[in-house]
Write a protein that holds these residues in place. Structure first.
Motif, PDB file in Angstrom:
ATOM      1  N   ALA A  44      43.241 -54.506  17.309  1.00 11.14           N
ATOM      2  CA  ALA A  44      43.216 -53.206  17.982  1.00 11.14           C
ATOM      3  C   ALA A  44      43.731 -52.104  17.056  1.00 11.14           C
ATOM      4  O   ALA A  44      43.195 -50.988  17.049  1.00 11.14           O
ATOM      5  CB  ALA A  44      44.044 -53.257  19.259  1.00 11.14           C
ATOM      6  N   ALA A  45      44.746 -52.401  16.264  1.00 13.96           N
ATOM      7  CA  ALA A  45      45.282 -51.405  15.333  1.00 13.96           C
ATOM      8  C   ALA A  45      44.249 -51.068  14.254  1.00 13.96           C
ATOM      9  O   ALA A  45      44.084 -49.895  13.891  1.00 13.96           O
ATOM     10  CB  ALA A  45      46.567 -51.920  14.697  1.00 13.96           C
ATOM     11  N   GLU A  46      43.551 -52.077  13.757  1.00 15.41           N
ATOM     12  CA  GLU A  46      42.510 -51.825  12.756  1.00 15.41           C
ATOM     13  C   GLU A  46      41.385 -50.978  13.347  1.00 15.41           C
ATOM     14  O   GLU A  46      40.884 -50.056  12.702  1.00 15.41           O
ATOM     15  CB  GLU A  46      41.943 -53.143  12.233  1.00 15.41           C
ATOM     16  N   GLU A  47      41.003 -51.292  14.563  1.00  9.95           N
ATOM     17  CA  GLU A  47      39.943 -50.530  15.232  1.00  9.95           C
ATOM     18  C   GLU A  47      40.380 -49.084  15.450  1.00  9.95           C
ATOM     19  O   GLU A  47      39.594 -48.157  15.266  1.00  9.95           O
ATOM     20  CB  GLU A  47      39.598 -51.194  16.569  1.00  9.95           C
ATOM     21  N   LYS A  48      41.636 -48.893  15.820  1.00 12.71           N
ATOM     22  CA  LYS A  48      42.146 -47.537  16.033  1.00 12.71           C
ATOM     23  C   LYS A  48      42.140 -46.752  14.726  1.00 12.71           C
ATOM     24  O   LYS A  48      41.752 -45.583  14.707  1.00 12.71           O
ATOM     25  CB  LYS A  48      43.561 -47.585  16.604  1.00 12.71           C
ATOM     26  N   LYS A  49      42.531 -47.395  13.636  1.00 15.50           N
ATOM     27  CA  LYS A  49      42.501 -46.719  12.335  1.00 15.50           C
ATOM     28  C   LYS A  49      41.079 -46.300  11.983  1.00 15.50           C
ATOM     29  O   LYS A  49      40.843 -45.190  11.510  1.00 15.50           O
ATOM     30  CB  LYS A  49      43.044 -47.636  11.239  1.00 15.50           C
ATOM     31  N   ARG A  50      40.131 -47.195  12.226  1.00 19.87           N
ATOM     32  CA  ARG A  50      38.735 -46.903  11.911  1.00 19.87           C
ATOM     33  C   ARG A  50      38.228 -45.734  12.757  1.00 19.87           C
ATOM     34  O   ARG A  50      37.590 -44.813  12.239  1.00 19.87           O
ATOM     35  CB  ARG A  50      37.874 -48.145  12.156  1.00 19.87           C
ATOM     36  N   LEU A  51      38.545 -45.750  14.044  1.00 26.21           N
ATOM     37  CA  LEU A  51      38.095 -44.670  14.922  1.00 26.21           C
ATOM     38  C   LEU A  51      38.759 -43.342  14.562  1.00 26.21           C
ATOM     39  O   LEU A  51      38.117 -42.285  14.611  1.00 26.21           O
ATOM     40  CB  LEU A  51      38.379 -45.022  16.382  1.00 26.21           C
ATOM     41  N   GLU A  53      39.719 -42.445  11.615  1.00 25.36           N
ATOM     42  CA  GLU A  53      39.070 -41.980  10.392  1.00 25.36           C
ATOM     43  C   GLU A  53      37.717 -41.345  10.713  1.00 25.36           C
ATOM     44  O   GLU A  53      37.372 -40.288  10.179  1.00 25.36           O
ATOM     45  CB  GLU A  53      38.897 -43.148   9.412  1.00 25.36           C
ATOM     46  N   LEU A  54      36.960 -41.967  11.609  1.00 29.82           N
ATOM     47  CA  LEU A  54      35.669 -41.396  12.000  1.00 29.82           C
ATOM     48  C   LEU A  54      35.850 -40.043  12.691  1.00 29.82           C
ATOM     49  O   LEU A  54      35.084 -39.104  12.445  1.00 29.82           O
ATOM     50  CB  LEU A  54      34.923 -42.364  12.920  1.00 29.82           C
ATOM     51  N   LYS A  55      36.862 -39.939  13.543  1.00 30.35           N
ATOM     52  CA  LYS A  55      37.123 -38.663  14.215  1.00 30.35           C
ATOM     53  C   LYS A  55      37.521 -37.591  13.214  1.00 30.35           C
ATOM     54  O   LYS A  55      37.118 -36.433  13.335  1.00 30.35           O
ATOM     55  CB  LYS A  55      38.225 -38.830  15.260  1.00 30.35           C
ATOM     56  N   ARG A  56      38.319 -37.980  12.216  1.00 30.91           N
ATOM     57  CA  ARG A  56      38.742 -37.022  11.200  1.00 30.91           C
ATOM     58  C   ARG A  56      37.530 -36.514  10.415  1.00 30.91           C
ATOM     59  O   ARG A  56      37.378 -35.307  10.194  1.00 30.91           O
ATOM     60  CB  ARG A  56      39.745 -37.669  10.239  1.00 30.91           C
ATOM     61  N   ILE A  57      36.648 -37.420  10.046  1.00 35.67           N
ATOM     62  CA  ILE A  57      35.448 -37.030   9.305  1.00 35.67           C
ATOM     63  C   ILE A  57      34.562 -36.140  10.172  1.00 35.67           C
ATOM     64  O   ILE A  57      34.037 -35.122   9.709  1.00 35.67           O
ATOM     65  CB  ILE A  57      34.682 -38.284   8.830  1.00 35.67           C
ATOM     66  N   GLU A  58      34.423 -36.502  11.427  1.00 35.57           N
ATOM     67  CA  GLU A  58      33.605 -35.705  12.343  1.00 35.57           C
ATOM     68  C   GLU A  58      34.185 -34.299  12.509  1.00 35.57           C
ATOM     69  O   GLU A  58      33.451 -33.308  12.534  1.00 35.57           O
ATOM     70  CB  GLU A  58      33.549 -36.419  13.695  1.00 35.57           C
TER      71      GLU A  58
END
Length: 69
Positions: A44-51, A53-58
């Motif tokens: 869950a922590a890895e998934e949160k980091k990935r999401l 990062e995607l939000k930051r890029i967006e």
């Protein structure tokens, strides 16, 4: 008020045996579930980091301040 009744030693033994067995089962079950829960939290922590990062890029793309401009 009714005076207390003598409880059979066999019943006492059964009650305390059930208590001890329940505690042993709980400890065994806890040791079984703990590693699984840790793995779930890690994923869950890895998934949160990935999401995140995607939000930051967006967000950066929405602002228009990127190197792609």
């Amino acid at each position: 008020m009714v005076p207390p009744v003598q409880v059979s030693p066999l019943i006492k033994l059964g009650r305390y045996s059930a208590l001890v067995l329940g505690m042993a089962y709980g400890a065994k079950r806890y040791s079984y579930l703990k590693p699984r829960a840790e793995e779930e939290r890690r994923v869950a922590a890895e998934e949160k980091k990935r999401l995140d990062e995607l939000k930051r890029i967006e967000r950066e793309l929405a602002e228009g301040d990127t190197i792609l401009k």
